[in-house]
Design a protein around this motif. Sequence first.
Motif, mmCIF file in Angstrom:
data_model
loop_
_atom_site.group_PDB
_atom_site.id
_atom_site.type_symbol
_atom_site.label_atom_id
_atom_site.label_comp_id
_atom_site.label_asym_id
_atom_site.label_seq_id
_atom_site.Cartn_x
_atom_site.Cartn_y
_atom_site.Cartn_z
ATOM 1 N N ASN A 1 0.552 4.117 -2.757
ATOM 2 C CA ASN A 1 0.286 5.518 -2.434
ATOM 3 C C ASN A 1 1.321 6.447 -3.063
ATOM 4 O OD1 ASN A 1 -1.962 4.851 -0.938
ATOM 5 N ND2 ASN A 1 -0.863 4.753 0.995
ATOM 6 N N THR B 1 -5.128 2.508 5.335
ATOM 7 C CA THR B 1 -4.650 2.558 3.953
ATOM 8 C C THR B 1 -5.792 2.727 2.951
ATOM 9 O OG1 THR B 1 -4.786 0.161 3.557
ATOM 10 C CG2 THR B 1 -2.745 1.025 4.561
ATOM 11 N N LYS B 2 -7.024 2.394 3.357
ATOM 12 C CA LYS B 2 -8.195 2.416 2.469
ATOM 13 C C LYS B 2 -8.065 1.414 1.319
ATOM 14 C CE LYS B 2 -9.927 5.862 4.831
ATOM 15 N NZ LYS B 2 -11.038 5.632 5.777
ATOM 16 N N ALA B 3 -7.135 0.484 1.438
ATOM 17 C CA ALA B 3 -6.933 -0.516 0.381
ATOM 18 C C ALA B 3 -8.004 -1.591 0.453
ATOM 19 C CB ALA B 3 -5.547 -1.154 0.505
ATOM 20 N N THR B 4 -8.290 -2.187 -0.699
ATOM 21 C CA THR B 4 -9.176 -3.342 -0.775
ATOM 22 C C THR B 4 -8.326 -4.602 -0.723
ATOM 23 O OG1 THR B 4 -10.830 -2.142 -2.054
ATOM 24 C CG2 THR B 4 -10.869 -4.543 -2.200
ATOM 25 N N ASN C 1 -4.055 2.201 -6.690
ATOM 26 C CA ASN C 1 -4.889 1.545 -5.689
ATOM 27 C C ASN C 1 -4.767 0.034 -5.854
ATOM 28 O OD1 ASN C 1 -5.981 3.971 -4.573
ATOM 29 N ND2 ASN C 1 -7.343 4.124 -6.340
ATOM 30 N N TYR C 2 -3.769 -0.519 -5.205
ATOM 31 C CA TYR C 2 -3.602 -1.966 -5.270
ATOM 32 C C TYR C 2 -4.766 -2.672 -4.592
ATOM 33 C CZ TYR C 2 1.390 -1.465 -6.506
ATOM 34 O OH TYR C 2 2.576 -1.166 -7.114
ATOM 35 N N ALA D 1 0.832 -1.211 0.000
ATOM 36 C CA ALA D 1 0.000 0.000 0.000
ATOM 37 C C ALA D 1 0.862 1.255 0.000
ATOM 38 C CB ALA D 1 -0.926 -0.011 1.211
#
Length: 986
Positions: free
Chosen positions: A259, A283-286, A264-265, A255
């Motif tokens: 960033n 991180t707001k990552a999926t 957006n990984y 992440a």
Amino acid sequence: MLFLCTLSVGAQDYFPKNDGVKTTNTNYTAFTNARIQVTPNQVIENGTLLIQNGKVVATGTSVSIPQNTVVIDLKGKYIYPSFIDMYSEFGVEKPKRPMGGGRSAQYDATREGFYWNDHVMPEKNAMDAFSFDSKKAKELIDAGFGVVNTHISDGILRGTGVLVALNTQADNNYRILNQQSSQFLSFSKSVTSTQSYPTSLMGAMALLRQMYHDAKWYEAGNSNTKDLSLEALNKNKQLPQIFDAGDKFNGLRAAKIGNEFGINYIIKGSGNEYQAIQDIAATKATYIIPLDFPDAYDVTDPYQANKVSLGDMRHWNQAPANASVLAQNGVNFALTTANLRKASDFNANLLKAISYGLNKTKALEALTTIPAQLLGKSNEIGTLKNGALANFLITSGDVFENSTTLYENWVQGNKHIVNDMNVKDIRGEYTLRIAGNQYSLSIKGSAGKPVAELMKDSTKIASKFSYSNDWVQLFYTPEGDGKTEFVRLTAPVTDTDNLNGTGTLTNGNSVQWSAVKTAPFNERKKSEKTTEIVSTIPVTFPNKAFGFSEKPQQQTLLFKNATVWTNEAEGIMKNTDVLIRNGKIAQIGQNLNVSGATVIDATGKHLTNGIIDEHSHIATAAVNESGHNSSAEVTIEDVVNPDDINIYRNLSGGVTTIQILHGSANPIGGRSAIIKLKWGENADGLIISNTPKFIKFALGENVKQSNWSGGRFPQSRMGVEQVFVDYFQRGKEYGETWKKYKALSSKEKARTPMPRYDLELETLWEILNEDRFISCHSYVQSEINMLMKVAEKFDFKVNTFTHILEGYKVADKMATHGVGGSTFADWWAYKYEVIDAIPHNAAIMHDAGVTVAINSDDAEMSRRLNQEAAKTVKYGGVSEEEAWKFVTLNPAKLLHLDDRLGSIKPGKDADLVLWSDHPLSIYAIAEKTLIEGVVYYDYTTMQQMQKSNDKERNMLINSMIEAKNKGMKTQAPKIKEQELLHCDSL
């Protein structure tokens, strides 16, 4: 009829048909009276699903059914969208390492026209390697999956994946939904190349950064040559980017890179994300989450139980709650079968995750709408909305209940039978009568695959039972006859309450028999046992032995009547008070009284500032990037490991700050990380902000590869000098090129190719401009002299020679150059190039005017640096105050942090240690270790935590023994040794 009513998909419609009259099937199929889960949040009760040509035509309660429709009544049954696995290796053989092991590593790429590193392969397409695997497809279909996103699991940049419908009745022309569905990445090298770089996690991260810089530069037209890899990378950048991280910290590292470059990984995790949930949520990552839970350890043998760490025991207890924790903290995620030994384990583990708190709606989203949305296919898969592919499950009930049977999985309108939904349910309790004998027959299990038990009075009779195609067969040995002959019974199933058939007795005579149901099957639903969420042990910071249940907080503290070692002009002050407020040393004096402060009686005790270790390798996941002779592009900050127990152990020895140095595998190593040992914080929380920048250089045996097989330049000490000269010259030319470019006007820049941004040369340019300082691994006086001369040639100074066991021979030259010496107290003769080392080394350098520090380079010695400093009093007659500065103020000076650390002075960071005795004494115990006013180590608290850990450990051992006694699978205990890293660790 059902087969005729489904779409024939053997070939594309424009292909010629040479085996008969070509016809077009326009029939519909309607599934009526079902509970239809159109989406995870939309349910239609008693509804109709209408499909044609492999797609959903309509869903609802008042669907108009055309005349040319096959109607299937699903009264009492459920329909769900089929599941999607967006991280798979289905149908793609994993590349294998080339034959001929033992070959030496290569240092250059082997492919012409592609990127300079073989492990970057964005041009690869999984479609080119794909072959539909019917056997694996059936396993996935039986687990409820209709679509998989598969890829080539090899390399750092792995190329594009292919999205495939698991339609066993079609060919690839029909079931391939997207030939380039996504781009896959990882931190792991390709097995097909022996190119050595990168050899480490931090090297992989540096490679990815350089790759993205190069792709942007290439896309702008600045290159004079063609690079097929970079062209593919730029072409694929709009695809979903799926990153196989494989660990909670690696997910955060991925992440971080994303960033930096605005990517957006979608991060494929490992199952331990719950341990770093706050950081992961931030991180707001999926994520793509596997449901691979560890088996309990077989800890029935106390000796074997000692092999298992408390952290591993906790993970067994906590791992099933991972998905629930992610959902509760707002992390968007899909679920995958990846990491499982077999796909059939998926449903059991999914139900377990639900019993540990995963919401059913969230679970369905993670298997349908979320992966569909991430893959840009929301209109085609993941729902049963009009126009979507006819991918759906038919079940006996709630798909997330253990008692539910999955009957059929339709993919692209084609039926795949998992369990016959028309099978007659004969389960129940029966009285069986045959030839004047009466038995009790209990038929249990699932409706499609029942099992039976035969009893005579209270005695169990050995028997074998089977049920298929509406016929039952029962074989048993009559009780008490002492023979091995069998009674053989068969019967057609025409009535689910009565079985009537013929049989053959042991003497061969035919006989009629009957079994009358006396009680229905009482199916105890799983939901009755899972109404309460299974509880787990609370996560600590970090989640292992001696972790905090809550992170410690900054306090206002007043130490009273201490012997204070100031390291300032005041020297050692007796019976002195020190006030700590807002993380800083606020006041020093006598008879201080402050309202609201927590008072600590330090009478008879010593208060010092925290020990600083200039040269350490603890708290890192990697130490060497040995793939090149220069690795200036890598940074230890990328691989800081906040869970390393050596952080806590160092705190117990009064250490508060360390410089984590790159190893000595190459002349020009990687950049350093300077951290404070804030046990329980994340990696970013350990790294000191706004610190001066450092890099590790090395001389001697290691870099010329005396101690391991190499082949990489340099192979001699004179070659090491040439490496420095060549790279500094390259760095100088690089920096001057950029200076000239930046000085151009806008018009001139528009017609001038931009220089390539090079992470490695950028770092060397920083050294030349004295924006980055060198800490150099060194032993022999000739090489120490050499590097000082090279530095002077390029008009900068070496900052620190670390190790420097022959420093006493060149102390005067070091003082003239202005370089410091960080050395061992009394290590010598452990290899040939330190044969001339002496324990008086530190004192001699100190007397010559060199700033001297004592370092550890060793996880065990680092928590006894107070005693190492004391050795300089014995060897060389250094005063106690000066000796103490060797592990406090002097390393702070070498790190250019003495304005913040290293002495007890108002305004400096409150990094303090309260000692039970003289700090140079072998009897001294660090009773409290503070960093910025936070007590991270307390001797009394440590003892209490030890008792708590022992109690928790015993409880977990009992839980695992209980699990084994219930028949659950176990694994053999294993000792997971933590490697203690040193300069030469590879």
